[in-house]
Design a protein around this motif. Structure first.
Motif, PDB file in Angstrom:
ATOM      1  N   ALA A  82     -15.173 -79.267   4.304  1.00 57.71           N
ATOM      2  CA  ALA A  82     -14.541 -80.448   4.903  1.00 57.71           C
ATOM      3  C   ALA A  82     -13.019 -80.357   4.810  1.00 57.71           C
ATOM      4  O   ALA A  82     -12.286 -80.693   5.739  1.00 57.71           O
ATOM      5  CB  ALA A  82     -15.047 -81.711   4.212  1.00 57.71           C
ATOM      6  N   LYS A  83     -12.551 -79.871   3.675  1.00 56.92           N
ATOM      7  CA  LYS A  83     -11.114 -79.732   3.463  1.00 56.92           C
ATOM      8  C   LYS A  83     -10.531 -78.664   4.401  1.00 56.92           C
ATOM      9  O   LYS A  83      -9.420 -78.799   4.907  1.00 56.92           O
ATOM     10  CB  LYS A  83     -10.876 -79.354   1.989  1.00 56.92           C
ATOM     11  N   ARG A  84     -11.285 -77.604   4.609  1.00 61.42           N
ATOM     12  CA  ARG A  84     -10.862 -76.534   5.532  1.00 61.42           C
ATOM     13  C   ARG A  84     -10.618 -77.094   6.922  1.00 61.42           C
ATOM     14  O   ARG A  84      -9.621 -76.792   7.572  1.00 61.42           O
ATOM     15  CB  ARG A  84     -11.949 -75.470   5.667  1.00 61.42           C
ATOM     16  N   ARG A 140      -3.400 -77.352  17.113  1.00 59.50           N
ATOM     17  CA  ARG A 140      -2.135 -77.561  17.809  1.00 59.50           C
ATOM     18  C   ARG A 140      -2.387 -77.814  19.296  1.00 59.50           C
ATOM     19  O   ARG A 140      -1.861 -77.126  20.172  1.00 59.50           O
ATOM     20  CB  ARG A 140      -1.197 -76.369  17.617  1.00 59.50           C
ATOM     21  N   ALA A 141      -3.269 -78.774  19.538  1.00 58.97           N
ATOM     22  CA  ALA A 141      -3.606 -79.259  20.883  1.00 58.97           C
ATOM     23  C   ALA A 141      -4.382 -78.256  21.727  1.00 58.97           C
ATOM     24  O   ALA A 141      -4.497 -78.430  22.948  1.00 58.97           O
ATOM     25  CB  ALA A 141      -2.362 -79.740  21.624  1.00 58.97           C
ATOM     26  N   ARG A 142      -4.942 -77.206  21.121  1.00 60.04           N
ATOM     27  CA  ARG A 142      -5.822 -76.272  21.858  1.00 60.04           C
ATOM     28  C   ARG A 142      -7.251 -76.535  21.405  1.00 60.04           C
ATOM     29  O   ARG A 142      -7.524 -76.471  20.203  1.00 60.04           O
ATOM     30  CB  ARG A 142      -5.439 -74.827  21.541  1.00 60.04           C
ATOM     31  N   ARG A 143      -8.149 -76.790  22.333  1.00 63.16           N
ATOM     32  CA  ARG A 143      -9.535 -77.080  21.930  1.00 63.16           C
ATOM     33  C   ARG A 143     -10.243 -75.813  21.508  1.00 63.16           C
ATOM     34  O   ARG A 143     -10.124 -74.766  22.138  1.00 63.16           O
ATOM     35  CB  ARG A 143     -10.303 -77.765  23.069  1.00 63.16           C
ATOM     36  N   VAL A 144     -10.946 -75.893  20.381  1.00 64.91           N
ATOM     37  CA  VAL A 144     -11.684 -74.736  19.852  1.00 64.91           C
ATOM     38  C   VAL A 144     -13.066 -75.182  19.385  1.00 64.91           C
ATOM     39  O   VAL A 144     -13.307 -76.359  19.134  1.00 64.91           O
ATOM     40  CB  VAL A 144     -10.949 -74.095  18.637  1.00 64.91           C
ATOM     41  N   ALA A 145     -13.956 -74.173  19.256  1.00 63.98           N
ATOM     42  CA  ALA A 145     -15.216 -74.370  18.538  1.00 63.98           C
ATOM     43  C   ALA A 145     -14.976 -73.782  17.152  1.00 63.98           C
ATOM     44  O   ALA A 145     -14.436 -72.687  17.028  1.00 63.98           O
ATOM     45  CB  ALA A 145     -16.345 -73.640  19.249  1.00 63.98           C
ATOM     46  N   CYS A 146     -15.370 -74.543  16.123  1.00 58.49           N
ATOM     47  CA  CYS A 146     -14.968 -74.128  14.784  1.00 58.49           C
ATOM     48  C   CYS A 146     -16.121 -74.267  13.791  1.00 58.49           C
ATOM     49  O   CYS A 146     -16.808 -75.283  13.758  1.00 58.49           O
ATOM     50  CB  CYS A 146     -13.790 -75.004  14.352  1.00 58.49           C
ATOM     51  N   GLY A 147     -16.353 -73.227  13.013  1.00 51.95           N
ATOM     52  CA  GLY A 147     -17.381 -73.269  11.969  1.00 51.95           C
ATOM     53  C   GLY A 147     -16.802 -72.816  10.636  1.00 51.95           C
ATOM     54  O   GLY A 147     -15.886 -71.993  10.603  1.00 51.95           O
ATOM     55  N   VAL A 148     -17.325 -73.396   9.570  1.00 46.30           N
ATOM     56  CA  VAL A 148     -16.858 -73.055   8.227  1.00 46.30           C
ATOM     57  C   VAL A 148     -18.067 -72.921   7.316  1.00 46.30           C
ATOM     58  O   VAL A 148     -18.979 -73.750   7.389  1.00 46.30           O
ATOM     59  CB  VAL A 148     -15.955 -74.177   7.656  1.00 46.30           C
ATOM     60  N   THR A 149     -18.117 -71.911   6.470  1.00 45.80           N
ATOM     61  CA  THR A 149     -19.155 -71.889   5.443  1.00 45.80           C
ATOM     62  C   THR A 149     -18.520 -72.241   4.103  1.00 45.80           C
ATOM     63  O   THR A 149     -17.322 -72.055   3.910  1.00 45.80           O
ATOM     64  CB  THR A 149     -19.898 -70.536   5.357  1.00 45.80           C
ATOM     65  N   ASP A 150     -19.332 -72.774   3.194  1.00 44.88           N
ATOM     66  CA  ASP A 150     -18.808 -73.310   1.938  1.00 44.88           C
ATOM     67  C   ASP A 150     -19.520 -72.656   0.753  1.00 44.88           C
ATOM     68  O   ASP A 150     -20.730 -72.815   0.575  1.00 44.88           O
ATOM     69  CB  ASP A 150     -19.020 -74.832   1.923  1.00 44.88           C
ATOM     70  N   SER A 151     -18.754 -71.940  -0.050  1.00 42.63           N
ATOM     71  CA  SER A 151     -19.356 -71.161  -1.146  1.00 42.63           C
ATOM     72  C   SER A 151     -19.899 -72.035  -2.270  1.00 42.63           C
ATOM     73  O   SER A 151     -20.556 -71.544  -3.177  1.00 42.63           O
ATOM     74  CB  SER A 151     -18.337 -70.162  -1.711  1.00 42.63           C
ATOM     75  N   ILE A 183     -14.634 -69.622   9.776  1.00 44.81           N
ATOM     76  CA  ILE A 183     -14.038 -69.324   8.473  1.00 44.81           C
ATOM     77  C   ILE A 183     -15.177 -69.090   7.489  1.00 44.81           C
ATOM     78  O   ILE A 183     -16.006 -69.975   7.258  1.00 44.81           O
ATOM     79  CB  ILE A 183     -13.147 -70.486   7.991  1.00 44.81           C
ATOM     80  N   SER A 184     -15.239 -67.902   6.941  1.00 46.21           N
ATOM     81  CA  SER A 184     -16.346 -67.553   6.047  1.00 46.21           C
ATOM     82  C   SER A 184     -15.931 -67.675   4.593  1.00 46.21           C
ATOM     83  O   SER A 184     -14.909 -67.135   4.178  1.00 46.21           O
ATOM     84  CB  SER A 184     -16.800 -66.113   6.309  1.00 46.21           C
ATOM     85  N   ALA A 185     -16.755 -68.396   3.837  1.00 45.35           N
ATOM     86  CA  ALA A 185     -16.610 -68.428   2.375  1.00 45.35           C
ATOM     87  C   ALA A 185     -18.025 -68.370   1.825  1.00 45.35           C
ATOM     88  O   ALA A 185     -18.599 -69.372   1.446  1.00 45.35           O
ATOM     89  CB  ALA A 185     -15.899 -69.704   1.939  1.00 45.35           C
TER      90      ALA A 185
END
Ligand SMILES: [Zn+2]
Length: 304
Positions: A82-84, A140-151, A183-185
């Motif tokens: 969530a912080k990421r 920065r105003a560019r739309r992205v698809a974003c995923g993060v894993t949490d260790s 973002i992989s963790a």
């Protein structure tokens, strides 16, 4: 030229804590520690932190203002998924996808405790349903698809839910022609508690990424401490660009396992971001404070 020979490096000389793929839940590597009893993972407490990089005592607020980076040595601490998202995306732009996906226990697996119980305990402790958070937002105003894993959720290991959420993320990025950031963790690789169902997630996510690539998508993979096992061996290594945070532990099997298997001393700094950059495995080391700008720049450069 004469050199003073130092004692051979051992796995414990590694600048970051080691983590074994598939190992049972352990405290997340690099997580802030406070004086006194160790706090629960993902729930930092206290005013002061002891830096795992330089050993200095750091005022927590100061480290937090620097996105959980040590002001003295630049050590990058664990941050939750969530912080990421909060650190990476423009404020208030994140919209979660597939939040309703919950892990099941198809094998009735148990180690120290039943997997079903472990899931409930991890959910309660971390506030996550499983080890991945996915969705869309703006950088920065560019739309992205974003995923993060949490260790902090069962070592960030990839079971059915992590695999499914990431696959759907990639598929939506393909359909919506969005740049993709993951973002992989994950210190745990494939999640042993779901056996073969975890193993097939590697192929599933990778196949979705292949289709995304054929459609001309831009995938930026960000490797953080730790990125190990089946996560490192699948999507995390498949970025069009692979960024890594400084001094992250990145590899397949942990250094201790490799050393015990092949019985040779491993090179100094083995499986760190710096070592992998030198050997061409990653493209760039990006300090956390620069990540947002670097990603925005790459998106622009690639015509996203
Ligand atoms: Zn430090």
């Amino acid at each position: 030229m004469e050199r003073t020979r130092k004692a051979p490096a051992t796995a414990t000389d590694s600048p970051v804590p080691t983590a074994l793929p598939g190992a049972p839940a352990k405290p997340a590597a690099g997580e802030p520690t406070t004086r006194g009893p160790r706090p629960k993972r993902g729930v930092p407490e206290g005013l002061w932190l002891k830096c795992d990089g330089c050993g200095a005592t750091i005022y927590r607020k100061e480290a937090e203002d620097l996105l959980n980076v040590c002001p003295q040595c630049g050590f990058h601490w664990y941050v939750s998924a969530a912080k990421r998202i909060e650190q990476l995306l423009d404020a208030g732009t994140f919209e979660e996808w597939d939040a309703d996906l919950k892990p099941a226990d198809p094998l009735g697996f148990r180690d120290k405790k039943p997997y079903a119980e472990r899931i409930v305990a991890e959910q309660k402790r971390t506030g996550l349903k499983d080890a991945a958070l996915t969705g869309t937002g703006m950088i920065r105003a560019r739309r992205v698809a974003c995923g993060v894993t949490d260790s902090s959720f069962i070592m960030g290991s990839m079971g059915s839910v992590v695999g499914e959420r990431l696959t759907r993320l990639v598929e939506r990025a393909t359909a919506g022609k969005l740049p993709l950031i993951i973002i992989s963790a994950s210190g745990g690789g494939a999640r042993m508690h779901e056996g073969i169902l975890s193993l097939m997630q590697m192929a599933k996510v990778s196949a979705a990424l292949a289709r995304y690539s054929q459609a001309g998508g831009l995938f930026i993979s960000v490797l953080t401490n730790p990125t190990m096992g089946g996560v490192a061996a699948s999507f995390a290594s498949l970025g069009d660009l692979c960024f890594a945070e400084p001094r992250a532990l990145i590899g397949f099997a942990g250094p201790r396992t490799i050393k015990a298997t092949i019985r040779v001393e491993l090179p100094k700094g083995f499986q760190t971001s710096e070592f992998l950059l030198e050997h061409g495995f990653i493209d760039r080391i990006v300090p956390r404070k620069d990540l947002k700008s670097e990603i925005a720049r790459v998106i622009d450069y690639c015509g996203g």
